[in-house]
Design a protein around this motif. Structure first.
Motif, PDB file in Angstrom:
ATOM      1  N   ILE A 202       0.860  -1.197   0.000  1.00  9.63           N
ATOM      2  CA  ILE A 202       0.000   0.000   0.000  1.00  9.63           C
ATOM      3  C   ILE A 202       0.897   1.248   0.000  1.00  9.63           C
ATOM      4  CG2 ILE A 202      -1.713   1.327   1.340  1.00  9.63           C
ATOM      5  CD1 ILE A 202      -2.996  -1.212   0.335  1.00  9.63           C
ATOM      6  N   TYR A 203       1.941   1.194   0.818  1.00  5.41           N
ATOM      7  CA  TYR A 203       2.904   2.306   0.894  1.00  5.41           C
ATOM      8  C   TYR A 203       3.525   2.549  -0.485  1.00  5.41           C
ATOM      9  CZ  TYR A 203       7.722   4.024   2.025  1.00  5.41           C
ATOM     10  OH  TYR A 203       8.922   4.685   2.057  1.00  5.41           O
ATOM     11  N   ALA A 204       3.925   1.463  -1.164  1.00  8.56           N
ATOM     12  CA  ALA A 204       4.543   1.609  -2.490  1.00  8.56           C
ATOM     13  C   ALA A 204       3.566   2.283  -3.458  1.00  8.56           C
ATOM     14  CB  ALA A 204       4.965   0.235  -3.027  1.00  8.56           C
ATOM     15  N   ASP A 292      12.731 -12.084   0.513  1.00  9.82           N
ATOM     16  CA  ASP A 292      13.910 -12.712  -0.111  1.00  9.82           C
ATOM     17  C   ASP A 292      14.395 -11.881  -1.306  1.00  9.82           C
ATOM     18  OD1 ASP A 292      13.836 -14.778   1.704  1.00  9.82           O
ATOM     19  OD2 ASP A 292      12.796 -16.179   0.375  1.00  9.82           O
ATOM     20  N   LEU A 293      13.455 -11.415  -2.128  1.00 14.29           N
ATOM     21  CA  LEU A 293      13.832 -10.645  -3.318  1.00 14.29           C
ATOM     22  C   LEU A 293      14.460  -9.306  -2.926  1.00 14.29           C
ATOM     23  CD1 LEU A 293      13.828 -10.672  -6.402  1.00 14.29           C
ATOM     24  CD2 LEU A 293      11.517  -9.724  -6.368  1.00 14.29           C
ATOM     25  N   SER A 294      13.990  -8.732  -1.827  1.00 14.64           N
ATOM     26  CA  SER A 294      14.507  -7.418  -1.417  1.00 14.64           C
ATOM     27  C   SER A 294      16.013  -7.489  -1.117  1.00 14.64           C
ATOM     28  CB  SER A 294      13.744  -6.904  -0.193  1.00 14.64           C
ATOM     29  OG  SER A 294      14.185  -7.526   1.008  1.00 14.64           O
ATOM     30  N   VAL A 295      16.465  -8.690  -0.749  1.00 15.12           N
ATOM     31  CA  VAL A 295      17.876  -8.858  -0.372  1.00 15.12           C
ATOM     32  C   VAL A 295      18.817  -8.663  -1.576  1.00 15.12           C
ATOM     33  CG1 VAL A 295      19.529 -10.572   0.522  1.00 15.12           C
ATOM     34  CG2 VAL A 295      17.280 -10.334   1.591  1.00 15.12           C
ATOM     35  N   PHE A 296      18.293  -8.877  -2.786  1.00 21.82           N
ATOM     36  CA  PHE A 296      19.131  -8.752  -3.990  1.00 21.82           C
ATOM     37  C   PHE A 296      19.262  -7.276  -4.408  1.00 21.82           C
ATOM     38  CE2 PHE A 296      17.813 -13.095  -3.891  1.00 21.82           C
ATOM     39  CZ  PHE A 296      18.847 -13.814  -4.464  1.00 21.82           C
ATOM     40  N   LYS A 297      19.633  -6.454  -3.489  1.00 19.96           N
ATOM     41  CA  LYS A 297      19.657  -5.010  -3.720  1.00 19.96           C
ATOM     42  C   LYS A 297      20.569  -4.622  -4.885  1.00 19.96           C
ATOM     43  CE  LYS A 297      19.360  -0.546  -2.545  1.00 19.96           C
ATOM     44  NZ  LYS A 297      18.151   0.247  -2.795  1.00 19.96           N
ATOM     45  N   GLN A 413      -4.737  -4.007 -10.938  1.00 13.51           N
ATOM     46  CA  GLN A 413      -4.577  -3.570 -12.336  1.00 13.51           C
ATOM     47  C   GLN A 413      -3.683  -2.345 -12.420  1.00 13.51           C
ATOM     48  OE1 GLN A 413      -8.524  -2.784 -13.795  1.00 13.51           O
ATOM     49  NE2 GLN A 413      -8.980  -4.955 -14.032  1.00 13.51           N
ATOM     50  N   ARG A 414      -3.945  -1.375 -11.547  1.00 10.02           N
ATOM     51  CA  ARG A 414      -3.151  -0.148 -11.561  1.00 10.02           C
ATOM     52  C   ARG A 414      -1.688  -0.459 -11.239  1.00 10.02           C
ATOM     53  NH1 ARG A 414      -4.974   3.181 -14.349  1.00 10.02           N
ATOM     54  NH2 ARG A 414      -5.194   5.147 -13.231  1.00 10.02           N
ATOM     55  N   ALA A 415      -1.502  -1.355 -10.267  1.00 11.72           N
ATOM     56  CA  ALA A 415      -0.135  -1.717  -9.887  1.00 11.72           C
ATOM     57  C   ALA A 415       0.578  -2.372 -11.066  1.00 11.72           C
ATOM     58  CB  ALA A 415      -0.160  -2.662  -8.688  1.00 11.72           C
ATOM     59  N   ALA A 416      -0.119  -3.261 -11.758  1.00  7.98           N
ATOM     60  CA  ALA A 416       0.496  -3.949 -12.910  1.00  7.98           C
ATOM     61  C   ALA A 416       0.800  -2.946 -14.025  1.00  7.98           C
ATOM     62  CB  ALA A 416      -0.423  -5.063 -13.399  1.00  7.98           C
ATOM     63  N   PRO A 421       5.314  -3.914  -7.946  1.00 13.08           N
ATOM     64  CA  PRO A 421       5.004  -5.265  -7.451  1.00 13.08           C
ATOM     65  C   PRO A 421       4.110  -5.233  -6.218  1.00 13.08           C
ATOM     66  CG  PRO A 421       7.287  -4.672  -6.951  1.00 13.08           C
ATOM     67  CD  PRO A 421       6.728  -3.550  -7.777  1.00 13.08           C
ATOM     68  N   VAL A 422       3.021  -6.000  -6.288  1.00 10.31           N
ATOM     69  CA  VAL A 422       2.119  -6.134  -5.132  1.00 10.31           C
ATOM     70  C   VAL A 422       1.840  -7.627  -4.927  1.00 10.31           C
ATOM     71  CG1 VAL A 422       1.070  -3.836  -5.177  1.00 10.31           C
ATOM     72  CG2 VAL A 422       0.147  -5.601  -6.657  1.00 10.31           C
ATOM     73  N   PRO A 423       2.897  -8.405  -4.619  1.00  2.72           N
ATOM     74  CA  PRO A 423       2.754  -9.866  -4.608  1.00  2.72           C
ATOM     75  C   PRO A 423       1.722 -10.404  -3.629  1.00  2.72           C
ATOM     76  CG  PRO A 423       4.879  -9.180  -3.680  1.00  2.72           C
ATOM     77  CD  PRO A 423       4.279  -7.976  -4.327  1.00  2.72           C
ATOM     78  N   VAL A 424       1.585  -9.778  -2.458  1.00  5.65           N
ATOM     79  CA  VAL A 424       0.606 -10.313  -1.498  1.00  5.65           C
ATOM     80  C   VAL A 424      -0.816 -10.075  -2.003  1.00  5.65           C
ATOM     81  CG1 VAL A 424      -0.373  -9.965   0.822  1.00  5.65           C
ATOM     82  CG2 VAL A 424       2.073 -10.344   0.535  1.00  5.65           C
ATOM     83  N   MET A 425      -1.057  -8.914  -2.572  1.00  9.46           N
ATOM     84  CA  MET A 425      -2.404  -8.653  -3.119  1.00  9.46           C
ATOM     85  C   MET A 425      -2.696  -9.601  -4.277  1.00  9.46           C
ATOM     86  SD  MET A 425      -3.087  -4.616  -3.152  1.00  9.46           S
ATOM     87  CE  MET A 425      -2.040  -3.561  -2.215  1.00  9.46           C
TER      88      MET A 425
END
Ligand code: 6PG
Length: 473
Positions: A202-204, A292-297, A413-416, A421-425
């Motif tokens: 939501i923040y993003a 996990d993905l966030s770690v690949f900064k 839809q808007r996020a896409a 990325p809104v993986p949980v939604m």
């Protein structure tokens, strides 16, 4: 100072152990702490000046000699090897009838092994989830005990006294046998991962679509927290947007925090055990994966210069979009809880826990990290139908989803469109659509399996299993 008369001993005087000791003292329970770290012992002793109800020591024998027998000992130490190391030191010095309670985030399978190992020596062992962080430990945590009922009864008055209270009810209760306390705490943490990632999504969207300032984010999360969605995580999130960066003359601390999420692994355990039990918890899986993905900064930074993203999107009606975000948040939260409660229902059977989901929802209403007003209707749903197979089948929650699913789709839809990325939604919506579909394309999967592996398939019209020569039309 009363010697040899402490009701409870706490091993591990980090913030959690120390605060639980203080909480116990405030409720008239005499406790003694043990820690190898002199500074931690001194800290407790400095509090001791104000009371004769509390003490601390670095010496195991002093600690054990000052406890009432049979003893009650609470471990507040990191999960894994530290628990075994403390047990290997303590157990030879304990007597039959002593009770050791592991109040850390231990994996439930380890709790089973430890219970068995200590039982052989006549020592009771009890697994207990404690949630609420340092403040919870001090002012009232949510407590998830599991093990032998008789063991629980020995500590019930103390636990009821120190637990968070909601409407005069303590947020603790005997949850069931074996390792169920640690299992329920593990799933609590899985939900925690899901809700935290959902709030981050939501923040993003607010930051990247609405270009909201931190002040606006604060206002929105505060407003949601003041509604039927009220939750601890919304409350603290709203506060995070208000913290100034002390190292700079201007700016917000949050904007200087590295965007790499760490974890101790309890969310992973939830996903792993859900997979093992074949219960889908895709919202939690997505939250774990997002961390996990966030770690690949470094790679993300490189990829951001190489891989195309869609053009920045705009929304004409900001207020309407915030309202859609609120509904998407609400619906996604319900989906996280729905999946997790199905997992608990299944684990209850698999591991013989005899869990009562209404009781668990009630224990989670106060003190813990996932406490939210949503837990009241969740408890109601399971009170009305204790064997409800999915929260989404409850009339109240079905209506709540029906009223919000369209906004969840719009937000996704808007996020896409915006490449956000809104993986949980997304995972939650796919679960919702999969769950509410009377028809699924799994007939094709059955046909594929039968084609290449002669695995056989069932028919819609005739019972039995069949094999066909699919390549020969
Ligand atoms: C709680 C928390 C607590 C701890 C988590 C953090 O209920 O009080 O869940 O147990 O903060 O273990 O987990 P991660 O480090 O995996 O985010």
């Amino acid at each position: 100072m009363m010697k040899n008369n402490f009701e409870i001993g706490i091993v591990g005087l980090g913030a959690m152990g120390r605060n639980l000791l203080l909480n116990l003292r405030d409720h008239g329970h005499r406790g003694i702490g043990l820690d190898k770290d002199n500074a931690k012992v001194s800290l407790v002793k400095s509090e001791e000046q104000k009371s004769t109800e509390m003490d601390a020591t670095e010496e195991v024998t002093v600690f054990l000699n000052q406890l009432q027998q049979p003893r009650v000992i609470l471990l507040l130490i990191p999960a894994g090897a530290p628990v075994d190391s403390v047990l290997s030191e303590l157990v030879p010095l304990l007597s039959p009838g002593d009770l050791v309670i592991d109040a850390g985030n231990s994996h439930f399978t380890e709790t089973n092994l430890r219970e068995k190992f200590l039982a052989e020596k006549g020592i009771e062992f009890f697994g207990m989830g404690v949630s609420g962080g340092e403040a919870g430990a001090r002012n009232g945590p949510s407590i998830m005990p599991g093990g032998k009922k008789e063991s629980y009864e020995r500590v019930r008055p103390m636990l009821e006294a120190i637990a968070a209270q909601v409407n005069g009810e303590p947020c603790v209760g005997y949850l069931g046998p074996g390792s169920c306390g640690h299992y329920v705490k593990m799933v609590h943490n899985g939900i925690e991962y899901g809700l935290m990632q959902l709030i981050a999504e939501i923040y993003a969207l607010m930051k990247l679509v609405l270009r909201s300032s931190n002040d606006e984010c604060h206002s929105v999360f505060s407003a949601w927290n003041g509604s039927e969605l009220s939750s601890y995580l919304l409350e603290i999130t709203a506060q995070l947007f208000q913290k100034r960066d002390d190292t700079k003359s201007d700016g917000w601390l949050l904007d200087s925090v590295l965007d790499v999420a760490k974890q101790n692994g309890t969310g992973i355990w939830t996903s792993q055990d859900a997979l093992k039990n074949q219960i889908p918890v895709p919202s939690i899986d997505a939250a774990v994966t997002a961390r996990d993905l966030s770690v690949f900064k470094a790679e993300r930074t490189q990829a951001s210069t190489l891989l195309e993203s869609p053009a920045v999107i705009d929304v004409a009606d900001r207020e309407a979009f915030v309202n859609q975000l609120r509904n998407a948040y609400h619906a996604s939260s319900i989906l996280i809880f729905a999946q997790s409660l199905v997992l608990l229902q299944k684990a209850s059977v698999t591991y013989g826990y005899s869990l009562n989901l209404e009781q668990i929802a009630r224990v989670w209403r106060g003190g813990c990290i996932i406490r939210t007003a949503l837990l009241e209707p969740i408890a109601n749903a399971y009170r009305q139908a204790p064997t409800l197979s999915n929260l989404l089948l409850d009339a109240y929650f079905a209506r709540a989803m029906n009223q919000r699913q369209s906004d969840l789709r719009t937000v996704i839809q808007r996020a896409a469109e915006g490449g956000i990325p809104v993986p949980v939604m997304m995972a939650g919506l796919a679960y919702y659509d999969g769950y509410r579909s009377a028809w699924s394309p799994a007939n094709l999967i059955q046909a594929q399996r039968d084609y290449f592996g002669a695995h056989r398939y069932e028919r819609t019209d005739v019972s039995g299993t069949f094999h066909s020569d699919w390549g020969n039309s």
